[in-house]
Design an enzyme around this catalytic site. Sequence first.
Site, PDB file in Angstrom:
ATOM      1  CG  ASP A  92      -0.247   0.255   2.518  1.00 50.76           C
ATOM      2  OD1 ASP A  92       0.677  -0.519   2.842  1.00 50.76           O
ATOM      3  OD2 ASP A  92      -0.594   1.220   3.219  1.00 50.76           O
ATOM      4  CD  GLU A 156       3.897   1.428   7.098  1.00 47.04           C
ATOM      5  OE1 GLU A 156       4.556   1.906   8.057  1.00 47.04           O
ATOM      6  OE2 GLU A 156       3.674   2.068   6.043  1.00 47.04           O
TER       7      GLU A 156
END
Length: 451
Positions: A92, A156
Amino acid sequence: MSSNPVAETVAALLPRAKAELAELVAFKSVADFTQFPKSESEGAANWVADALRAEDFRDVAVLDTPDGTQSVYGYLPGPEGAKTVLLYAHYDVQPPLDEAAWTTPPFELTERNGRWYGRGAADCKGGLIMHLLALRALKANGGVPVHVKVIAEGSEEMGTGGLERYAEQHPELLAADTIVIGDTGNFRVGLPTVTTTLRGMTLVRVQIDTLQGSLHSGQFGGAAPDALAALIRVLDSLRAEDGSTTVDGLTPESGWEGLEYDEEQFRKDAKVLDGVGLIGDGSVADRIWARPAVTVLGIDCPPVVGATPSVQAGARALVSLRVPPGVDAAEASKLLQAHLEAHTPWGARVRTEPVGQGQPFRADTASPAYQAMADAMKVAYPGETMQYAGQGGSIPLCNTLASLYPQAEILLIGLSEPEAQIHAVDESVSPEELERLSVAEALFLRNYAAG
């Protein structure tokens, strides 16, 4: 780089790595599904899963984590009786911010001036490619000498804790003798660095209300309590005159011991405007790695365009507090909330709400894995010695893994050196750093297996 078969293999694989990174960067995998389609993140997760399967990983799975995102897991068995190493990265990315401000489109990997530009190129899609390069180089030169687990996180950057909670619910999944977190970076390009400390973080939302509704500033201004003005007073109380963070009751005592950060170099890295001073006191390393740091991330109030002459009835802000090792993030969050409430003027109504948290981290640098990495770095970066640095950012998973596996050694390396400008416009990765760190990781796995 001195010639050796592993380095030669990595160099030969670099064009393939660039093509793969371009494919991965093309996914707009921001784990905020109010801004970006969930299908973009799912596509990136499936790309990672397919890449692991292509490298003969077993038990490859796209894991649905409790925060509504996905992490990708795979296991590559090594020789019988070998040690187990967990390799971590996240797919991500941060939102691109103002896409029009990018020199080239943020989700198209573009080579310019010897660097590869694109959102996630360094943080941390490049970290996934680094792991793949290291494993491919070992497979081409005698095989991978350890059992390898790979975990690629899907949220994250959002700090929503999905993988942490999943790991706590399935503690056997990520168990390893050593964990390599591929989500930090060298102190500067060409200087091999492991990150030994991470500041933790707490996020608090503060809402201030003073009136039932906003009022005409000409008719009521001067006596009616202005919520926006109250909020400004509160936020200003979080800093001393020199800009140091001041939260009532938060008094960390430690300074930084390790690699120092030259002030002029920091000004260049941070792109501080001419004539603007740095804030705080002590060394730069003290300020960014070993002390608390508050940042106002956003304020909800009327924008300048379209503003009316009004006394504001309410205003709110999102405040981040970074805390160094030795400070409990949960306790720091309570202190921050108490400070905001205590410093609210004029009897204004104030509400504070914690919205995110991650604990700080300190590694054990005396472990055998650190020596194995130091020896690998000497080969990958001829003439250089591995340095220890801190990082102001948070990787909450580190503390979860340290708690679940207290005997595991944890190393933090990666591609996010200052020129990478992670989280900013025109993020990029140095292909030379990708090459050298891939070699270093491959040699580390070989050294560690032999140790």
